[in-house]
Structures are given as structure tokens and as C-alpha cells.
Design a protein around this motif. Structure first.
Motif, PDB file in Angstrom:
ATOM      1  N   VAL A 329       0.808  -1.215   0.078  1.00  0.00           N
ATOM      2  CA  VAL A 329      -0.007  -0.009  -0.148  1.00  0.00           C
ATOM      3  C   VAL A 329       1.084   1.188   0.037  1.00  0.00           C
ATOM      4  O   VAL A 329       1.743   1.344   1.058  1.00  0.00           O
ATOM      5  CB  VAL A 329      -1.074   0.000   1.217  1.00  0.00           C
ATOM      6  CG1 VAL A 329      -1.774   1.230   1.244  1.00  0.00           C
ATOM      7  CG2 VAL A 329      -1.862  -1.262   1.271  1.00  0.00           C
ATOM      8  N   ASP A 330       0.780   2.018  -0.977  1.00  0.00           N
ATOM      9  CA  ASP A 330       1.513   3.285  -1.009  1.00  0.00           C
ATOM     10  C   ASP A 330       1.170   4.330  -0.049  1.00  0.00           C
ATOM     11  O   ASP A 330       0.173   4.136   0.455  1.00  0.00           O
ATOM     12  CB  ASP A 330       1.599   3.722  -2.432  1.00  0.00           C
ATOM     13  CG  ASP A 330       0.355   4.161  -2.979  1.00  0.00           C
ATOM     14  OD1 ASP A 330      -0.488   4.689  -2.192  1.00  0.00           O
ATOM     15  OD2 ASP A 330       0.118   3.854  -4.206  1.00  0.00           O
ATOM     16  N   GLU A 332       0.012   7.336  -0.588  1.00  0.00           N
ATOM     17  CA  GLU A 332      -1.133   8.134  -1.105  1.00  0.00           C
ATOM     18  C   GLU A 332      -2.411   7.473  -0.563  1.00  0.00           C
ATOM     19  O   GLU A 332      -3.281   7.972  -0.203  1.00  0.00           O
ATOM     20  CB  GLU A 332      -1.026   8.401  -2.501  1.00  0.00           C
ATOM     21  CG  GLU A 332      -2.182   9.338  -2.844  1.00  0.00           C
ATOM     22  CD  GLU A 332      -2.157   9.423  -4.628  1.00  0.00           C
ATOM     23  OE1 GLU A 332      -3.284   9.952  -5.370  1.00  0.00           O
ATOM     24  OE2 GLU A 332      -1.268   9.172  -5.321  1.00  0.00           O
ATOM     25  N   THR A 333      -2.359   5.888  -0.637  1.00  0.00           N
ATOM     26  CA  THR A 333      -3.501   5.218  -0.205  1.00  0.00           C
ATOM     27  C   THR A 333      -3.471   5.390   1.001  1.00  0.00           C
ATOM     28  O   THR A 333      -4.758   5.289   1.724  1.00  0.00           O
ATOM     29  CB  THR A 333      -3.271   3.733  -0.980  1.00  0.00           C
ATOM     30  OG1 THR A 333      -3.335   3.825  -2.277  1.00  0.00           O
ATOM     31  CG2 THR A 333      -4.425   2.725  -0.500  1.00  0.00           C
ATOM     32  N   GLU A 336      -5.392   8.270   1.937  1.00  0.00           N
ATOM     33  CA  GLU A 336      -6.782   8.144   1.777  1.00  0.00           C
ATOM     34  C   GLU A 336      -7.388   7.268   2.860  1.00  0.00           C
ATOM     35  O   GLU A 336      -8.558   7.520   3.278  1.00  0.00           O
ATOM     36  CB  GLU A 336      -6.939   7.474   0.326  1.00  0.00           C
ATOM     37  CG  GLU A 336      -8.217   7.568  -0.271  1.00  0.00           C
ATOM     38  CD  GLU A 336      -9.232   6.494   0.380  1.00  0.00           C
ATOM     39  OE1 GLU A 336     -10.301   6.758   0.524  1.00  0.00           O
ATOM     40  OE2 GLU A 336      -8.649   5.057   0.456  1.00  0.00           O
ATOM     41  N   LEU A 337      -6.940   6.376   3.246  1.00  0.00           N
ATOM     42  CA  LEU A 337      -7.388   5.447   4.404  1.00  0.00           C
ATOM     43  C   LEU A 337      -7.843   6.234   5.593  1.00  0.00           C
ATOM     44  O   LEU A 337      -8.781   6.097   6.267  1.00  0.00           O
ATOM     45  CB  LEU A 337      -6.634   4.308   4.540  1.00  0.00           C
ATOM     46  CG  LEU A 337      -6.332   3.271   3.504  1.00  0.00           C
ATOM     47  CD1 LEU A 337      -5.457   2.096   3.876  1.00  0.00           C
ATOM     48  CD2 LEU A 337      -7.895   2.536   3.120  1.00  0.00           C
ATOM     49  N   GLU A 361      -6.449  -5.971  -4.867  1.00  0.00           N
ATOM     50  CA  GLU A 361      -6.920  -4.445  -4.997  1.00  0.00           C
ATOM     51  C   GLU A 361      -7.773  -3.999  -3.924  1.00  0.00           C
ATOM     52  O   GLU A 361      -8.413  -4.995  -3.173  1.00  0.00           O
ATOM     53  CB  GLU A 361      -7.578  -4.229  -6.275  1.00  0.00           C
ATOM     54  CG  GLU A 361      -9.078  -5.027  -6.384  1.00  0.00           C
ATOM     55  CD  GLU A 361      -9.865  -4.659  -7.614  1.00  0.00           C
ATOM     56  OE1 GLU A 361      -9.409  -4.000  -8.463  1.00  0.00           O
ATOM     57  OE2 GLU A 361     -11.024  -5.250  -7.806  1.00  0.00           O
ATOM     58  N   LEU A 362      -7.564  -2.640  -3.485  1.00  0.00           N
ATOM     59  CA  LEU A 362      -8.273  -2.237  -2.400  1.00  0.00           C
ATOM     60  C   LEU A 362      -9.572  -1.743  -2.728  1.00  0.00           C
ATOM     61  O   LEU A 362      -9.783  -1.265  -3.837  1.00  0.00           O
ATOM     62  CB  LEU A 362      -7.413  -1.017  -1.834  1.00  0.00           C
ATOM     63  CG  LEU A 362      -7.855  -0.516  -0.449  1.00  0.00           C
ATOM     64  CD1 LEU A 362      -7.184  -1.614   0.686  1.00  0.00           C
ATOM     65  CD2 LEU A 362      -6.922   0.626  -0.076  1.00  0.00           C
TER      66      LEU A 362
END
Length: 451
Positions: A329-330, A332-333, A336-337, A361-362
Motif C-alpha cells: 500500500v503506497d 497516498e493510499t 486516503e485510508l 486491489e483495495l
């Protein structure tokens, strides 16, 4: 106005500086009674265990709670008989910036934030056994667990579903003098009333139909260790009475036995219900509540501490990689989480990451649309809806994920239709209420959906 200040040093936030709150009776039988408080919350009522004990007969045993929150004080009526009023209006749950004047029964209370402060120490660690968190709220929990764990004091853990109450109970056990003893868990919500007594206290052979051999109960199984009673608020009233007797006598009598046996356990309980409200409603014994809630720790919701999310993501991904399900998970993600509301709290975050690792995929930020895509209806003459399939995932895993998606979509729609009423929802779905509770817990949906 924020009445809590974070004290910074070169090592980061080291303490919380908090204004004391004065609560004073200005009218009623207890006029001039007052107290200065420095904790997170103050409960007013006629029960002797309240923070400010009143004698007004028109005041309920647990009448109103005043809690420190970001931006001021939250005043919450605890389902009292005669209500809580401010400026002539009945209030149920309101936040005020500073002082306030409230009426409960025939008593008028004035609250005043004081200029003097108290510093509350925070743990410098970001991990305490199985507990994780770098936020000030979690490090305050760590500090409190560190104080209470070495004792045999009974602890009540409260908070929304999925906030980590069982994990906190394990941390208390691991940092106690009983750490080498057993840690036994009993989920009071998952057992039918007919089996709870046997589960807790054990039974002798022939005690009831099907009792082909004697069985040791949880209290005896936890000897020398810790017994964790999860979802204590679901325990029926008649069983609460027997539990109170066991706690007070420190002995159990298995079903079918004529002799009591001494017990040596440390008791930790948890609930996502407000047991003070249940006491006022008559659905939970007041004497049992105050016997259990010797020390109460309220675990904060994940949405109140988004700075902890990167730490959880890192930990969960490491666990999944060690289990043969690597997933990246990068940054940026992760950012967002941290913006999502997470109604299912830490449990929902973990489930989301596990699904992502299995599917590659998330999920989208809101589960509804993503679920709708896999269950969308088509025209009567159109083709069958496509079911997404990933041949790189074992058949059993892929099938389980599809079933999970269906179950979550069905349960969400079911609870929405019945306004969160679990009993009505279970009746409509023609499934057992306990099974529906398990589904709600499985998908982190129980926090805001209870009967």
C-alpha cells in the motif's frame, strides 16, 4: 475552546494538560454541594458510585454525564426518568464550549471550567503487548493499562465494536502478575442463555439432557489467570444475578453439583452498550455494574485518531506477508485510508486490508457502490451479471471472498430496512439472532446497529 492541551517536547507529545471542571449544585436539596474534577468525564446521579452523588429523589441513579471532548464538554442524558434540561429545552446529547447551567429533576447544576490544570502522563511507547497506537489517546490508554494491569482490580472496557477491547484485555493480562496463567474468553452474545451458565460455571454429569460427562466452566479454567467476559451487556437479567453472587463470594457451584468451589481469577469485562443507561432502563443490575466497573477504560474510535492508521496498516501488512499474503500500500493510499470514517473501527480496517491482499486491489472508500457493482440487477432479457474472478487466487479463497461480499451487502441492506433493529431483522431474514450478531461483528457493522 479546547480544554485539553498537548504538551510537546523534543520527543513529541509527552502529556495532556487538562483544565479542571467545577460542578456545583445551585438549586435543590443538595444546594452548595460541589466538586472539582480532572478526569475525562463526570457522572451525576443518586447512586453512591457516581462522581457527584445527589439526594434529590427526582434524579435517576445515573442521570447525566459530562465528558471532555475536543472543543468543549459533551453533556449526555443517560436515559434518565425525568430528563436533562438547558435553557428550557430538553437535551439528549449536546456539546458546549464552556460552562453551562443544566436542570436534572428538581436540581439545577452549574459547570465551570477552572483556570488551574492537571497534567496527565502519556506512555512514550507506540506498542503495549498486542496494543498499537501513536496518538495521544492511545498512549493515554497505554499509561492507564500500565497502572491497572499489575493489580487484581476488575476492569470494564467500553467503546464501539471493533475498537480492540479483547486486545486491550490481553494487554492487561500480559502485563499482570497472572501473565503465566490462562487467558479465557467467554462471548456472552454468542451463547444462548441455556448454555451460558454451563460455559461459565461448568456442570456435572447428568446435570441436564446431553450432559454425558462433567465439564469445567470458564471461571475454573481461568484459575490463576484472567477471565474476559465479552459483550457483558447481552447477559440476561436472571444470569446477571448469579454472576454477581459468584463475584462476591469468589466461588462457583457447577450445574448439578451441591458443593461450591473457590475461584482465583482476575475479571475483565467488555461491552459496546452504555451499561449506565441499561441500569436506568432496568435491563442491567446496578449492583453488578458497579461491581464490574471498578476501573473503566473507554477505547477511542478509530475516526478520532487517524494518526494511528499508518501504524495499523504497517502491522497488518506485515502479518499478512508472514502468512503468505503479501500486499503493498503506497503512502497516498494510506493517506486516503486515514480520511475514511471506519464505523467498524480497527476490525473493519483489518478486514479491508485482508480482502485487498486476497483480491489484489483495495476497496473503494465507501463499501456500498463496490458491493453494488457485483450484485447489480440486469434486464430480464440481458446476460447474467459477471462475477469478478482472479485465477491467481485459490478457488476456495475466491469463493469465500464472494460469499463475504454477498453476506455484507445483504446484512447492510437488511439492517437499513429495519432501522438497526436486530430482532426484527433476524425474523425477516429467518436466521437466528445470535448468527446475525456474528455477521454484524464479522463485517464491523454492529457499532451503530443494535436492537
Amino acid at each position: 475552546m479546547d480544554h485539553t492541551i498537548q504538551i510537546q517536547s523534543g520527543a513529541g507529545v509527552t502529556a495532556l494538560r487538562r483544565h479542571r471542571l467545577r460542578v456545583e449544585v445551585v438549586r435543590g436539596p443538595d444546594k452548595k454541594l460541589r466538586g472539582d474534577f480532572e478526569g475525562d468525564r463526570v457522572v451525576l446521579g443518586t447512586h453512591e458510585a457516581c462522581d457527584l452523588v445527589l439526594t434529590d429523589p427526582t434524579v435517576s441513579r445515573n442521570h447525566v454525564e459530562i465528558a471532555l471532548v475536543p472543543g468543549g464538554y459533551r453533556i449526555r442524558d443517560l436515559d434518565s426518568s425525568n430528563g436533562t434540561f438547558m435553557d428550557g429545552l430538553r437535551l439528549y446529547d449536546v456539546v458546549v464550549e464552556g460552562g453551562a447551567s443544566i436542570r436534572i429533576g428538581e436540581t439545577t447544576i452549574k459547570t465551570t471550567p477552572l483556570s488551574d490544570t492537571v497534567d496527565l502522563a502519556l506512555s512514550p511507547a507506540t506498542r503495549m503487548g498486542p496494543l498499537l497506537g501513536r496518538s495521544a489517546k492511545m498512549r493515554r490508554i497505554f499509561a492507564l493499562v500500565g497502572k491497572v494491569a499489575p493489580t487484581d482490580t476488575t476492569v470494564l472496557l467500553t467503546g464501539e465494536s471493533g475498537t480492540g477491547k479483547e486486545v486491550t484485555a490481553r494487554a492487561i493480562h500480559e502485563h499482570s502478575r497472572r501473565a503465566d496463567g490462562p487467558f479465557v474468553v467467554v462471548d456472552c452474545a454468542s451463547l444462548p442463555p441455556t448454555l451460558i451458565e454451563s460455559e461459565l460455571y461448568g456442570h456435572e454429569r447428568g446435570a441436564f439432557t446431553g450432559a454425558e460427562r462433567s465439564r469445567q466452566g470458564a471461571f475454573e479454567s481461568a484459575a490463576g489467570g484472567t477471565l474476559f467476559l465479552d459483550e457483558l451487556g447481552e447477559l440476561p437479567l436472571d444470569l446477571q444475578t448469579r454472576l454477581l453472587g459468584v463475584i462476591e463470594r469468589r466461588s462457583v457451584q457447577p450445574l448439578g453439583s451441591t458443593r461450591s468451589r473457590p475461584i482465583d481469577v482476575r475479571l475483565v469485562a467488555a461491552t459496546n452498550r452504555d451499561l449506565r443507561r441499561e441500569v436506568n432502563r432496568g435491563s442491567f443490575r446496578a449492583d453488578l455494574y458497579f461491581r464490574i466497573a471498578v476501573v473503566t477504560l473507554e477505547l477511542p474510535a478509530l475516526r478520532e485518531r487517524p494518526e494511528d492508521i499508518p501504524l495499523y496498516v504497517e502491522s497488518f501488512l506485515a502479518e499478512m506477508a508472514a502468512g503468505g499474503m503479501p500486499f503493498a500500500v503506497d503512502a497516498e493510499t494510506i493517506a486516503e485510508l486515514a480520511t475514511r470514517p471506519w464505523p467498524g473501527n480497527v476490525r473493519e480496517l483489518r478486514n479491508t486490508l485482508e480482502r485487498a491482499a486476497a483480491l489484489g486491489e483495495l476497496d473503494a472508500g465507501e463499501p456500498g457502490p463496490a458491493l453494488a457493482d457485483t450484485t447489480a440487477a440486469t434486464d430480464a432479457d440481458g446476460p447474467e451479471p459477471m462475477v469478478p474472478a482472479d485465477p491467481s487466487v485459490p478457488f476456495k479463497t475466491a469463493k469465500g471472498l464472494l460469499i463475504d461480499r454477498f453476506e455484507r451487502a445483504y446484512v447492510e441492506a437488511l439492517m437499513l430496512r429495519h432501522g438497526g433493529n436486530i430482532t426484527q431483522a433476524a425474523r425477516t431474514a429467518e436466521i437466528d439472532r445470535v448468527y446475525l450478531l456474528r455477521l454484524l461483528d464479522k463485517f464491523g457493522l454492529r457499532a451503530t446497529k443494535r436492537s
